[in-house]
Structures are given as C-alpha cells and as structure tokens.
Scaffold this active site. Structure first.
Site, PDB file in Angstrom:
ATOM      1  N   SER A   1      12.421   5.335   5.024  1.00  0.00           N
ATOM      2  CA  SER A   1      11.054   6.008   4.782  1.00  0.00           C
ATOM      3  C   SER A   1      12.759   7.574   5.627  1.00  0.00           C
ATOM      4  O   SER A   1      13.346   7.688   4.889  1.00  0.00           O
ATOM      5  CB  SER A   1      10.054   6.553   5.670  1.00  0.00           C
ATOM      6  OG  SER A   1       9.604   7.157   5.707  1.00  0.00           O
TER       7      SER A   1
ATOM      8  N   ASP B  87       3.436   5.026  -2.742  1.00  0.00           N
ATOM      9  CA  ASP B  87       3.668   5.057  -1.015  1.00  0.00           C
ATOM     10  C   ASP B  87       2.712   6.318  -1.560  1.00  0.00           C
ATOM     11  O   ASP B  87       2.176   7.758  -1.937  1.00  0.00           O
ATOM     12  CB  ASP B  87       4.795   5.967  -1.759  1.00  0.00           C
ATOM     13  CG  ASP B  87       5.828   6.054  -0.337  1.00  0.00           C
ATOM     14  OD1 ASP B  87       4.837   5.916   0.737  1.00  0.00           O
ATOM     15  OD2 ASP B  87       6.437   5.469  -0.074  1.00  0.00           O
TER      16      ASP B  87
ATOM     17  N   HIS C  47       3.821   2.480   1.349  1.00  0.00           N
ATOM     18  CA  HIS C  47       4.612   2.674   1.631  1.00  0.00           C
ATOM     19  C   HIS C  47       5.090   1.691   3.039  1.00  0.00           C
ATOM     20  O   HIS C  47       5.112   1.862   4.429  1.00  0.00           O
ATOM     21  CB  HIS C  47       4.845   4.251   2.960  1.00  0.00           C
ATOM     22  CG  HIS C  47       5.623   5.199   3.762  1.00  0.00           C
ATOM     23  ND1 HIS C  47       6.500   5.439   2.551  1.00  0.00           N
ATOM     24  CD2 HIS C  47       5.490   4.886   4.948  1.00  0.00           C
ATOM     25  CE1 HIS C  47       7.318   5.800   3.094  1.00  0.00           C
ATOM     26  NE2 HIS C  47       7.128   6.133   4.560  1.00  0.00           N
TER      27      HIS C  47
END
Length: 256
Positions: free
Chosen positions: A128, A199, A232
């Site tokens: 991320s 995501d 995610h």
C-alpha cells in the site's frame, strides 16, 4: 532515528520538518546472506506485523529490514495522526504530493541499506503506502537523486509493490526520459507489482496506471500480477509469487 529536511518557504523563510521514525524490526537470514530488502508497511501499521509474515517466507538468503514510519497527521484521515511514510490526500493525478515526506522516507530506507555488506544485493518493497514509497525510491534510483536534488547513492537490484501506486506519476516521464543515464538505470531495475481487482482502498486502476507510467518512463523489466477479486490485503498465493520472483531475479541459492 530522525531525518531533518529543509525547503525554501515563501520569501526568504526556510521551513524545517523533522521526521521521527519508529522502531525497526530485522529478520536475519537463515542461510548465506545474499540479499537485504527493506520492507515497508502500509498506513497506520508498523514494522512488526510484516517482519512476522516475512519470517515465515521460505527465502533463507534474504535479510529483511522492516522499519516503522513516523507518526504524523494524514490529510486523507482528516488530519488524524498515524504512522505514514508521507502525507497523502485523495489519490489523484492532480492532487498535491508530499515530496518532502517522500524524500525523507526514501533517504531513511537508503540509510538502512547503505550499512549492508558490499557483496549483498539490495532491494526495497512494501504494501500500500509502503509500495508507493518503494516505487518512489525506484524513481530516485533511476534519476540518481531525490526530489530535492540530493544524490541517491544506493544501487537497487529489485523493487516489489503490493496494492500500491506511484506518487508523483505525472512528473516521472519528464524526470527520467530526459537523461540517457536515468533511462539506462530504469531499464536495469526489475520491478514486481501485484494488485487485486477487488481493492477498495487503492483501486486496481492505480496499479495499472503506475505500470503504464513506469513502463513509458523506461522501466522495461516490469511485471504486473493481477489477482481477481482480491481486496486491500495480501494472500499466500501472492506472497508465493513474490518468493518465486525474488529467487529468480536475485539469483538466490537454496530457495525452493
């Protein structure tokens, strides 16, 4: 560990920000030390959680260094302070970029890697926001300098980004494309990007966009792995892809 950066403000004033990085966690190699990779956590996390995951990854020749980002106010959280490698608002090509924060984190990573033995291959990776910082480090390597103009002296051999994006993407092609040496370094650096189509935090299109921008800027050894429906977070098959990719690109011994 702190990192101080100076930048010119309005008029003759100079703004100075000091970034206090948190604890660094180290996973030492169980076999011959052939590579060291700094791995960066996501927003609000710390180095401990990823060090535990990476310790279980069957890559005995890699030393993993898992630092913790500074705690700072983050615009996307309404100014709430949490661990973050740089400040970020909405993900947008038109939004402001915290290059001061990015440079500070990239320099912190480079400082950690610069202490490694000369015969060890060096890399950076993350998840991320950690992936975003890793990709920014890749552009610094290609240019041979940070965004503030200071020289970037680490010889990166690999970059991995999971569920991330490329900060300052609209500037990358101009910064690298105008230099033959920068283009040569970009072409020499293997980059693996992994992103899930489900995501909801960093949408898949940002992974696609980052791949396109990096490729257009001269990063030729670039791979995007797509995971249908993945949100995610990471899953074992994604980490297995990372293991195989690192073993092949770094020429690691004893990895099966």
């Amino acid at each position: 560990m702190s990192y101080m950066n100076s930048s010119a403000g309005s008029g003759s004033r100079t703004a100075r920000r000091t970034f206090e990085f948190g604890r660094t966690y180290v996973v030492r190699p169980r076999g011959k030390h052939q590579a060291t990779i700094v791995w960066l956590h996501g927003l609000g996390d710390n180095g401990s959680s990823w060090s535990q995951l990476l310790e279980g990854l069957p890559l005995p020749n890699i030393k993993w260094i898992c630092p913790t980002a500074p705690t700072r106010p983050v615009a996307i959280l309404g100014g709430f302070p949490c661990t973050a490698w740089f400040d970020v608002g909405e993900l947008s090509d038109d939004g402001p970029e915290d290059f001061e924060g990015l440079d500070a984190s990239a320099a912190h990573i480079a400082n950690l890697l610069s202490a490694e033995p000369a015969d060890v291959k060096l890399g950076v990776g993350g998840f991320s926001m950690g992936a975003a910082t890793s990709l920014y480090s890749a552009t610094c390597f290609a240019q041979g300098k940070y965004g503030n103009g200071n020289p970037y002296r680490v010889n990166l051999k690999t970059v991995v980004g999971l569920s991330g994006w490329l900060p300052g993407s609209r500037y990358v092609s101009n910064k690298i494309g105008g230099s033959h040496e920068a283009t040569r370094r970009a072409a020499s650096l293997p980059i693996l990007l992994c992103h899930g189509t489900g995501d909801e935090v960093v949408p898949y299109r940002y992974g696609e966009r980052s791949t396109h921008v990096l490729s257009s800027a001269g990063f030729r050894n670039l791979s995007l792995k797509t995971y249908e429906g993945l949100g995610h977070y990471t899953v074992p098959r994604e980490m297995e892809e990372v293991r195989h990719w690192l073993s092949a690109r770094l020429g690691l011994e004893g990895s099966r």
